[in-house]
Design a protein around this motif. Sequence first.
Motif, PDB file in Angstrom:
ATOM      1  N   GLU A  17       1.735  -2.090 -20.485  1.00 60.27           N
ATOM      2  CA  GLU A  17       1.373  -2.687 -21.765  1.00 60.27           C
ATOM      3  C   GLU A  17       1.590  -1.690 -22.904  1.00 60.27           C
ATOM      4  OE1 GLU A  17      -2.535  -4.542 -24.089  1.00 60.27           O
ATOM      5  OE2 GLU A  17      -2.581  -4.283 -21.907  1.00 60.27           O
ATOM      6  N   ASP A  77      -2.891 -12.269 -19.977  1.00 63.15           N
ATOM      7  CA  ASP A  77      -3.564 -11.438 -18.970  1.00 63.15           C
ATOM      8  C   ASP A  77      -4.434 -12.246 -18.018  1.00 63.15           C
ATOM      9  OD1 ASP A  77      -5.744 -12.120 -20.510  1.00 63.15           O
ATOM     10  OD2 ASP A  77      -6.327 -10.059 -20.993  1.00 63.15           O
ATOM     11  N   GLY A 104       0.620  -4.814 -15.879  1.00 59.76           N
ATOM     12  CA  GLY A 104      -0.356  -4.319 -16.834  1.00 59.76           C
ATOM     13  C   GLY A 104      -0.275  -2.831 -17.087  1.00 59.76           C
ATOM     14  N   ASP A 106       1.270 -15.739 -17.054  1.00 61.94           N
ATOM     15  CA  ASP A 106       0.518 -14.497 -16.922  1.00 61.94           C
ATOM     16  C   ASP A 106       1.265 -13.540 -15.993  1.00 61.94           C
ATOM     17  OD1 ASP A 106       0.031 -15.466 -14.332  1.00 61.94           O
ATOM     18  OD2 ASP A 106      -2.009 -16.093 -14.796  1.00 61.94           O
ATOM     19  N   ALA A 107       0.652 -12.397 -15.741  1.00 61.16           N
ATOM     20  CA  ALA A 107       1.316 -11.364 -14.946  1.00 61.16           C
ATOM     21  C   ALA A 107       1.615 -11.837 -13.530  1.00 61.16           C
ATOM     22  CB  ALA A 107       0.458 -10.105 -14.916  1.00 61.16           C
TER      23      ALA A 107
END
Length: 385
Positions: A134, A167, A131, A79-80
């Motif tokens: 994106e 995410d 994010g 994930d991020a």
Amino acid sequence: MAVAALTGAWTARELPELRVGTGVLEQLGESVAALGIARPLVVSDPGVVSAGWPARALTCLRATGFRPHSWSGVRPDPDAAVVHGCLDALTGRGGHDGPDGHDGIVAIGGGSTIDVAKACSGLSAHPGPLGDYEGLGRFTEPGVPVVAVLTTPGSGAELSRHATIADGGGRKFAVSGRWLAPKLVLADPETLTTLPAEVAVDTALDAVLHAIEAYLARAATPYSDVCARMALRILRDAVPPGPGTALMTGCLTAGMAMANTNAGVVHALGYPLTGEYRIPHGRANALVAPAALRALADAVPDRYAELGHLLGGTADLAEAFAALRNRAGVSASLADFGVPRADLPRLAALATAYAPVLRNTRRRFTEADLCELYRSAWTERRHHA
């Protein structure tokens, strides 16, 4: 914005340099130096560390005069937060190299590691959280260069200009930019000797589907068609997989086809299975592929039949893929993987979020259509050729 690959023609400057063959790993140090990297960071995951490949890479780099550091914080379906952890290591905030940090990344592993390295590279030239970027082409400036050292046959991540990241809530999203692809890919078949058999199977089947979906895509081009057909000719004889140059060549060629088109409905169905149930990406795609491909038979009849004959000597592409998949020992039912039947409508709703790959499919699928495909994959049993 859901997972999407940039489409359109590559330029010579953007196309990664690709080296395939036994012994190319030994060229790592001189290759990194030729790219002008002075302070490389080696990025990997704990499994690849246990296999010994980062240590081998560090030895090659030190023999060329580098003083590299390593970071092994990548995990499956990263994930991020993982990407930002990599960025901390790259910039020195993770305790490496002082305020100047590193000026290049050597990513050693499979798709997850390469995607983390690419996303980190993007953030090295852009402020703020991942994010914020994106979508298509949001990374507009080149970051630090990435060198990809494969420990799988090739997931496609090593050739694409996008990175797929979770995410944290089960959804995957993409970040992309024209400079995001690695500058150099080293594909040494020796690294496959430590690859778990199931990972090899999943990667090989995913590559077959990369070639199939590229050929059936709305965005297909004469160039991607050549790559897709070539990949299937190689991979049909390399599955079930064993270590070797042929498997790597087939997977990489399929990746070239996919990088110039995009995925389709198979991937739209597969992504939620990985996010919700941790079914590996290639395995998830393989489980839903026969149902999804069967639904395309009337939409692209000529191409469908051509690929069926190429893959398995039959005009029915779905049956040809099912036979190949079962030869590799992959079970045919979502039920066998613990997916509750009651969850199928929710999965269909999640699949609709992957709009770019659905738009790239030469048939429109409603949410009800996608649910019906999941039902078919849930009940389908092992195909016997």
